[in-house]
Design a protein around this motif. Structure first.
Motif, PDB file in Angstrom:
ATOM      1  N   TRP A  16       0.831  -1.199   0.000  1.00  0.00           N
ATOM      2  CA  TRP A  16       0.000   0.000   0.000  1.00  0.00           C
ATOM      3  C   TRP A  16       0.873   1.258   0.000  1.00  0.00           C
ATOM      4  CZ3 TRP A  16      -5.384  -0.085   2.695  1.00  0.00           C
ATOM      5  CH2 TRP A  16      -6.039  -1.282   2.395  1.00  0.00           C
ATOM      6  N   TYR A  17       1.879   1.269  -0.839  1.00  0.00           N
ATOM      7  CA  TYR A  17       2.887   2.329  -0.823  1.00  0.00           C
ATOM      8  C   TYR A  17       2.291   3.721  -0.954  1.00  0.00           C
ATOM      9  CZ  TYR A  17       6.629  -1.158  -1.244  1.00  0.00           C
ATOM     10  OH  TYR A  17       7.491  -2.180  -1.005  1.00  0.00           O
ATOM     11  N   SER A  18       1.488   3.931  -1.981  1.00  0.00           N
ATOM     12  CA  SER A  18       0.987   5.283  -2.244  1.00  0.00           C
ATOM     13  C   SER A  18       0.067   5.759  -1.131  1.00  0.00           C
ATOM     14  CB  SER A  18       0.253   5.310  -3.587  1.00  0.00           C
ATOM     15  OG  SER A  18       1.121   4.987  -4.643  1.00  0.00           O
ATOM     16  N   TYR A  19      -0.841   4.904  -0.706  1.00  0.00           N
ATOM     17  CA  TYR A  19      -1.797   5.303   0.323  1.00  0.00           C
ATOM     18  C   TYR A  19      -1.092   5.556   1.648  1.00  0.00           C
ATOM     19  CZ  TYR A  19      -6.198   5.414   2.927  1.00  0.00           C
ATOM     20  OH  TYR A  19      -7.272   5.806   3.705  1.00  0.00           O
ATOM     21  N   ARG A  20      -0.215   4.621   2.056  1.00  0.00           N
ATOM     22  CA  ARG A  20       0.529   4.809   3.304  1.00  0.00           C
ATOM     23  C   ARG A  20       1.329   6.112   3.272  1.00  0.00           C
ATOM     24  NH1 ARG A  20       1.031   0.398   6.722  1.00  0.00           N
ATOM     25  NH2 ARG A  20       0.626  -1.679   5.848  1.00  0.00           N
ATOM     26  N   ALA A  21       2.074   6.299   2.199  1.00  0.00           N
ATOM     27  CA  ALA A  21       2.957   7.465   2.118  1.00  0.00           C
ATOM     28  C   ALA A  21       2.157   8.766   2.069  1.00  0.00           C
ATOM     29  CB  ALA A  21       3.867   7.344   0.906  1.00  0.00           C
ATOM     30  N   SER A  22       1.034   8.773   1.353  1.00  0.00           N
ATOM     31  CA  SER A  22       0.234  10.000   1.250  1.00  0.00           C
ATOM     32  C   SER A  22      -0.377  10.376   2.588  1.00  0.00           C
ATOM     33  CB  SER A  22      -0.856   9.836   0.188  1.00  0.00           C
ATOM     34  OG  SER A  22      -1.823   8.871   0.570  1.00  0.00           O
ATOM     35  N   LYS A  23      -0.781   9.383   3.370  1.00  0.00           N
ATOM     36  CA  LYS A  23      -1.349   9.678   4.688  1.00  0.00           C
ATOM     37  C   LYS A  23      -0.258  10.062   5.688  1.00  0.00           C
ATOM     38  CE  LYS A  23      -5.753   9.057   3.896  1.00  0.00           C
ATOM     39  NZ  LYS A  23      -6.733  10.173   4.004  1.00  0.00           N
ATOM     40  N   ALA A  24       0.924   9.428   5.587  1.00  0.00           N
ATOM     41  CA  ALA A  24       2.042   9.844   6.432  1.00  0.00           C
ATOM     42  C   ALA A  24       2.413  11.297   6.141  1.00  0.00           C
ATOM     43  CB  ALA A  24       3.239   8.929   6.213  1.00  0.00           C
ATOM     44  N   ALA A  25       2.412  11.651   4.861  1.00  0.00           N
ATOM     45  CA  ALA A  25       2.703  13.039   4.477  1.00  0.00           C
ATOM     46  C   ALA A  25       1.623  13.986   4.986  1.00  0.00           C
ATOM     47  CB  ALA A  25       2.840  13.145   2.962  1.00  0.00           C
ATOM     48  N   LEU A  26       0.370  13.553   4.945  1.00  0.00           N
ATOM     49  CA  LEU A  26      -0.720  14.368   5.484  1.00  0.00           C
ATOM     50  C   LEU A  26      -0.498  14.629   6.975  1.00  0.00           C
ATOM     51  CD1 LEU A  26      -3.519  15.715   5.493  1.00  0.00           C
ATOM     52  CD2 LEU A  26      -4.510  13.435   5.783  1.00  0.00           C
ATOM     53  N   ASN A  27      -0.107  13.591   7.707  1.00  0.00           N
ATOM     54  CA  ASN A  27       0.142  13.771   9.137  1.00  0.00           C
ATOM     55  C   ASN A  27       1.224  14.826   9.375  1.00  0.00           C
ATOM     56  OD1 ASN A  27      -1.713  11.734   9.539  1.00  0.00           O
ATOM     57  ND2 ASN A  27      -0.171  10.147   9.893  1.00  0.00           N
ATOM     58  N   GLN A  28       2.258  14.800   8.556  1.00  0.00           N
ATOM     59  CA  GLN A  28       3.324  15.800   8.686  1.00  0.00           C
ATOM     60  C   GLN A  28       2.804  17.202   8.347  1.00  0.00           C
ATOM     61  OE1 GLN A  28       5.980  16.853  10.153  1.00  0.00           O
ATOM     62  NE2 GLN A  28       7.581  15.631   9.138  1.00  0.00           N
ATOM     63  N   ILE A  29       1.950  17.291   7.337  1.00  0.00           N
ATOM     64  CA  ILE A  29       1.347  18.581   6.986  1.00  0.00           C
ATOM     65  C   ILE A  29       0.576  19.134   8.178  1.00  0.00           C
ATOM     66  CG2 ILE A  29      -0.466  19.659   5.589  1.00  0.00           C
ATOM     67  CD1 ILE A  29       1.942  19.267   3.903  1.00  0.00           C
ATOM     68  N   ILE A  30      -0.252  18.299   8.809  1.00  0.00           N
ATOM     69  CA  ILE A  30      -1.052  18.743   9.949  1.00  0.00           C
ATOM     70  C   ILE A  30      -0.147  19.188  11.095  1.00  0.00           C
ATOM     71  CG2 ILE A  30      -2.672  17.991  11.734  1.00  0.00           C
ATOM     72  CD1 ILE A  30      -4.023  18.515   9.073  1.00  0.00           C
ATOM     73  N   ARG A  31       0.888  18.406  11.363  1.00  0.00           N
ATOM     74  CA  ARG A  31       1.807  18.761  12.450  1.00  0.00           C
ATOM     75  C   ARG A  31       2.477  20.110  12.179  1.00  0.00           C
ATOM     76  NH1 ARG A  31       3.843  15.439  16.433  1.00  0.00           N
ATOM     77  NH2 ARG A  31       5.164  16.614  17.858  1.00  0.00           N
ATOM     78  N   THR A  32       2.904  20.321  10.951  1.00  0.00           N
ATOM     79  CA  THR A  32       3.585  21.565  10.598  1.00  0.00           C
ATOM     80  C   THR A  32       2.626  22.746  10.613  1.00  0.00           C
ATOM     81  OG1 THR A  32       5.069  20.258   9.203  1.00  0.00           O
ATOM     82  CG2 THR A  32       5.093  22.629   8.881  1.00  0.00           C
ATOM     83  N   LEU A  33       1.408  22.541  10.126  1.00  0.00           N
ATOM     84  CA  LEU A  33       0.397  23.592  10.178  1.00  0.00           C
ATOM     85  C   LEU A  33       0.095  23.996  11.615  1.00  0.00           C
ATOM     86  CD1 LEU A  33      -2.149  22.231   7.538  1.00  0.00           C
ATOM     87  CD2 LEU A  33      -0.858  24.355   7.325  1.00  0.00           C
ATOM     88  N   ALA A  34       0.060  23.003  12.506  1.00  0.00           N
ATOM     89  CA  ALA A  34      -0.246  23.291  13.906  1.00  0.00           C
ATOM     90  C   ALA A  34       0.810  24.201  14.523  1.00  0.00           C
ATOM     91  CB  ALA A  34      -0.352  21.986  14.689  1.00  0.00           C
ATOM     92  N   ILE A  35       2.065  23.948  14.197  1.00  0.00           N
ATOM     93  CA  ILE A  35       3.145  24.773  14.741  1.00  0.00           C
ATOM     94  C   ILE A  35       3.015  26.225  14.274  1.00  0.00           C
ATOM     95  CG2 ILE A  35       5.642  25.149  14.671  1.00  0.00           C
ATOM     96  CD1 ILE A  35       5.901  22.050  14.480  1.00  0.00           C
ATOM     97  N   GLU A  36       2.739  26.403  12.987  1.00  0.00           N
ATOM     98  CA  GLU A  36       2.612  27.761  12.467  1.00  0.00           C
ATOM     99  C   GLU A  36       1.344  28.446  12.974  1.00  0.00           C
ATOM    100  OE1 GLU A  36       2.447  30.213   8.222  1.00  0.00           O
ATOM    101  OE2 GLU A  36       2.753  28.038   8.221  1.00  0.00           O
ATOM    102  N   THR A  37       0.229  27.715  12.984  1.00  0.00           N
ATOM    103  CA  THR A  37      -1.049  28.308  13.384  1.00  0.00           C
ATOM    104  C   THR A  37      -1.038  28.735  14.836  1.00  0.00           C
ATOM    105  OG1 THR A  37      -2.197  26.936  11.751  1.00  0.00           O
ATOM    106  CG2 THR A  37      -3.542  27.907  13.484  1.00  0.00           C
ATOM    107  N   ARG A  38      -0.274  28.022  15.676  1.00  0.00           N
ATOM    108  CA  ARG A  38      -0.222  28.348  17.106  1.00  0.00           C
ATOM    109  C   ARG A  38       0.263  29.775  17.350  1.00  0.00           C
ATOM    110  NH1 ARG A  38       2.945  24.239  18.688  1.00  0.00           N
ATOM    111  NH2 ARG A  38       1.136  22.853  18.819  1.00  0.00           N
TER     112      ARG A  38
END
Length: 237
Positions: free
Chosen positions: A147-169
């Motif tokens: 499930w390479y594409s799905y796993r990687a795309s969701k892992a990348a999404l998690n990183q996006i959310i984490r990074t957005l949280a830091i900036e939005t704070r």
């Protein structure tokens, strides 16, 4: 409470989330965004938008912003399989066009949604931006491979959310940004991959939506940037 926005409102979980949010009566209006119109309760206002079309996201955000502040945004879209797309069982099946399409929906789309909808959240007071991820996006929890594409795309999404949280704070200290695992849900996305016997963490869309809304309701700023399961438990990145 201002208004709520569900992006991907026509999907199984998205529709359930939209309808349940409208039923609470806690929001001035619930905005449902999807590619095609549908029949909605009176409390739901529909807007045409799709994650792969940034112009449509910007236009929808502009129309919603004109009506006041937004206190909740949920991105409920996702792509696991479709015409010419299936989870890869081996690296030999990797196809760059398929990977690009999966990332466009699962990673880039939510990032663009954040670009246009985070500015609608109030600078003071609690608000939430959440996106549906998946447990298989956890790198630490990967035991089976594939499930390479799905796993990687969701892992990348998690990183996006984490990074957005830091900036939005920095500008919205009470905002909560979350990546959420909805469980295994009886929708078209999971249908080819569900086992015959339901078990723990297996839901119909309505039950999954109810669990997710409880998690959203209970999450505080200290959890912003986190990856949480349907029961509120943190999932390792």
């Amino acid at each position: 409470m201002g208004s709520a926005v569900v992006i991907g409102a026509s999907g199984g979980i998205g529709r359930a989330l939209t309808e349940q949010l409208a039923a609470t009566g806690r929001f001035d209006v619930v905005h449902g965004l999807s590619r095609k119109p549908s029949t909605w309760p009176d409390a739901v206002r529909w807007h045409r938008a799709e994650l792969t079309d940034e112009t449509s996201l910007a236009e929808a955000a502009g129309a919603i912003a004109a009506e006041g502040e937004v206190s909740l945004v949920i991105v409920a879209s996702g792509l696991l399989h479709g015409e010419g797309i299936a989870p890869e069982k081996t690296f030999k099946a990797l196809d760059p066009a398929v990977m690009a399409e999966v990332f466009a929906i699962n990673t880039i789309g939510p990032a663009l949604a954040a670009k246009h909808f985070l500015p609608l959240l109030p600078r003071r007071g609690r608000s939430v931006f959440a996106a549906l991820s998946a447990r298989v996006g956890s790198i630490d929890d990967n035991r089976l491979g594939g499930w390479y594409s799905y796993r990687a795309s969701k892992a990348a999404l998690n990183q996006i959310i984490r990074t957005l949280a830091i900036e939005t704070r920095r500008t919205r200290p009470e905002a909560v940004l979350l990546a959420l695992h909805p469980g295994t849900v009886a929708t078209g996305l999971s249908e080819p991959f569900r086992s015959g016997e339901p078990g723990p963490g297996h839901f119909d869309p309505g039950d999954s939506a109810a669990h997710l809304l409880r998690v959203i309701e209970g999450a505080g700023p200290e959890q912003s940037g986190g990856f949480l399961a349907w029961d509120g438990r943190p999932i390792p990145f």
